[in-house]
Design a protein around this motif. Structure first.
Motif, short mmCIF file in Angstrom:
data_model
loop_
_atom_site.label_atom_id
_atom_site.label_comp_id
_atom_site.label_asym_id
_atom_site.label_seq_id
_atom_site.Cartn_x
_atom_site.Cartn_y
_atom_site.Cartn_z
N GLY A 86 0.56 -1.19 -0.11
CA GLY A 86 -0.10 0.00 0.00
C GLY A 86 1.03 1.25 -0.04
O GLY A 86 1.99 1.27 0.39
N LEU A 87 0.45 2.46 -0.36
CA LEU A 87 0.79 3.55 -0.40
C LEU A 87 1.00 4.25 0.99
O LEU A 87 0.29 4.02 1.88
CB LEU A 87 0.24 4.69 -1.18
N VAL A 88 2.07 4.86 1.25
CA VAL A 88 2.48 5.88 2.40
C VAL A 88 1.65 6.88 2.25
O VAL A 88 2.14 8.10 1.97
CB VAL A 88 3.79 5.97 2.78
N ASP A 89 0.31 6.86 2.40
CA ASP A 89 -0.42 8.21 2.12
C ASP A 89 -1.43 8.65 3.41
O ASP A 89 -2.17 9.40 3.10
CB ASP A 89 -1.62 7.81 0.93
N LYS A 90 -1.15 8.20 4.67
CA LYS A 90 -1.53 8.43 5.91
C LYS A 90 -0.66 8.78 6.74
O LYS A 90 0.66 8.65 6.65
CB LYS A 90 -2.21 7.37 6.47
N LYS A 91 -1.02 9.74 7.60
CA LYS A 91 -0.22 10.26 8.89
C LYS A 91 -0.30 9.12 9.99
O LYS A 91 -0.78 9.22 10.87
CB LYS A 91 -0.68 11.45 9.53
N LEU A 92 0.34 7.74 9.75
CA LEU A 92 0.61 6.73 10.72
C LEU A 92 2.09 6.29 10.49
O LEU A 92 2.74 6.67 9.32
CB LEU A 92 -0.26 5.44 10.19
N SER A 93 2.55 5.43 11.48
CA SER A 93 3.84 5.00 11.23
C SER A 93 3.79 3.76 9.94
O SER A 93 2.96 3.27 9.53
CB SER A 93 4.30 4.22 12.29
N LEU A 94 5.14 3.73 9.42
CA LEU A 94 4.97 2.54 8.38
C LEU A 94 4.53 1.17 8.73
O LEU A 94 3.99 0.80 7.91
CB LEU A 94 6.73 2.53 7.87
N GLU A 101 -2.87 -2.41 5.63
CA GLU A 101 -2.76 -2.99 4.41
C GLU A 101 -3.24 -4.58 4.56
O GLU A 101 -4.06 -5.16 3.74
CB GLU A 101 -1.68 -2.86 3.65
N CYS A 102 -2.59 -5.44 5.42
CA CYS A 102 -2.99 -6.72 5.58
C CYS A 102 -4.13 -6.79 5.82
O CYS A 102 -4.77 -7.77 5.46
CB CYS A 102 -1.78 -7.20 6.62
N ILE A 103 -4.89 -6.31 6.82
CA ILE A 103 -6.24 -6.43 7.20
C ILE A 103 -7.14 -5.85 5.95
O ILE A 103 -8.05 -6.81 5.57
CB ILE A 103 -6.53 -5.50 8.31
N GLY A 107 -7.26 -9.68 5.25
CA GLY A 107 -8.08 -10.02 6.43
C GLY A 107 -7.15 -10.57 7.54
O GLY A 107 -7.74 -10.87 8.44
N TYR A 108 -5.94 -10.34 7.54
CA TYR A 108 -5.00 -10.60 8.64
C TYR A 108 -4.56 -9.49 9.25
O TYR A 108 -3.84 -8.77 8.71
CB TYR A 108 -3.84 -11.78 8.19
N ALA A 109 -4.48 -9.53 10.73
CA ALA A 109 -3.65 -8.58 11.48
C ALA A 109 -2.36 -9.00 12.06
O ALA A 109 -2.63 -9.43 12.98
CB ALA A 109 -4.50 -8.03 12.43
N PRO A 110 -1.46 -8.86 11.42
CA PRO A 110 -0.08 -9.38 11.92
C PRO A 110 0.16 -8.67 13.41
O PRO A 110 0.08 -7.44 13.55
CB PRO A 110 1.07 -9.29 10.88
N LYS A 111 0.95 -9.43 14.32
CA LYS A 111 0.98 -9.06 15.65
C LYS A 111 2.29 -8.25 15.60
O LYS A 111 2.60 -7.19 16.18
CB LYS A 111 1.25 -10.08 16.58
N ASN A 112 3.49 -8.89 14.80
CA ASN A 112 4.81 -8.49 14.70
C ASN A 112 5.26 -8.12 13.41
O ASN A 112 4.76 -8.94 12.37
CB ASN A 112 5.79 -9.31 15.59
N ASP A 141 -4.65 -14.52 13.82
CA ASP A 141 -4.53 -13.38 13.24
C ASP A 141 -5.54 -12.80 12.26
O ASP A 141 -5.80 -11.70 11.92
CB ASP A 141 -3.28 -12.96 12.74
N LYS A 142 -6.50 -13.64 12.10
CA LYS A 142 -7.60 -13.52 10.88
C LYS A 142 -8.80 -12.57 11.52
O LYS A 142 -9.22 -12.94 12.74
CB LYS A 142 -8.04 -14.80 10.73
N VAL A 143 -9.08 -11.31 11.04
CA VAL A 143 -10.02 -10.47 11.47
C VAL A 143 -10.98 -9.98 10.78
O VAL A 143 -12.03 -9.49 11.09
CB VAL A 143 -9.42 -9.12 11.93
N SER A 144 -10.99 -10.41 9.42
CA SER A 144 -11.82 -9.86 8.25
C SER A 144 -11.47 -10.95 7.25
O SER A 144 -10.64 -11.63 7.03
CB SER A 144 -11.91 -8.36 7.97
N ASN A 145 -12.50 -10.65 6.17
CA ASN A 145 -12.16 -11.42 4.63
C ASN A 145 -11.24 -10.75 3.77
O ASN A 145 -10.78 -11.33 2.84
CB ASN A 145 -13.62 -11.61 4.08
#
Length: 189
Positions: A86-94, A101-103, A107-112, A141-145
């Motif tokens: 994904g693009l770095v287009d938000k004021k969030l950390s990399l 982007e993973c979510i 649909g996966y939310a990596p812990k690390n 880590d599965k949180v969505s489709n």
């Protein structure tokens, strides 16, 4: 997808066409056209329970246009297999952008996340930086489709670790970063 049309544009929130002129050592005037592009993050995902890598299959209009203009015969015109990105287009950390982007895509939310490296791309056509991460995921880590947002139509591509070499031979429409990430993984494991 329907009603795909090429249109002229003069501005975009994603890229900015630029032109520089200069006088070379030979005293001739030269022109260099390129685009100012945004930085991006990419994540190499390994699912430990499935002993598989998970990639993204996505329709890319620039790839479709290139294949069409060059009369390239491929099974699925315009489709690429890539790392989750994904693009770095938000004021969030990399790292937060990478997790988001993973979510969104899978649909996966990596812990690390582990940073593999940072690369510059497009030296002739438009320089941007790409930040590459690795994440080990499992079904906890599965949180969505997943499937993407804003019109993206993303499919997950699962490749068993033992089958990667065959997958790579059979799928030429993939990014070099995917191959690099695999070599990094192989060297580490």
């Amino acid at each position: 997808m329907k009603d795909l049309q090429e249109e002229r544009f003069s501005n975009s929130k994603y890229i900015k066409p630029k032109r520089y002129t200069y006088i070379g050592n030979d005293e001739k005037k030269y022109t260099w056209d390129f685009i100012e592009a945004m930085d991006s993050v990419s994540i190499f995902l390994y699912h430990s329970q499935k002993d598989s890598f998970v990639f993204v299959k996505q329709f890319r209009i620039p790839l479709w246009d290139y294949q069409r203009r060059n009369n390239l015969q491929v099974d699925e015109v315009g489709y690429s297999i890539e790392l989750c990105s994904g693009l770095v287009d938000k004021k969030l950390s990399l790292e937060d952008i990478a997790k988001e982007e993973c979510i969104e895509e899978l649909g996966y939310a990596p812990k690390n996340l582990e940073k593999i490296g940072e690369f510059y791309t497009g030296f002739g056509s438009g320089v941007s930086r790409q930040f590459l991460y690795f994440a080990n995921i499992d079904e906890n880590d599965k949180v969505s489709n997943g499937g993407g947002v804003d019109g993206e139509e993303i499919q997950a591509v699962w490749v068993k670790r033992k089958d990667f070499k065959q997958f790579s031979k059979e799928n030429p429409i993939k990014t070099p970063l995917l191959e690099y990430a695999y070599l990094w993984f192989k060297g580490k494991n």
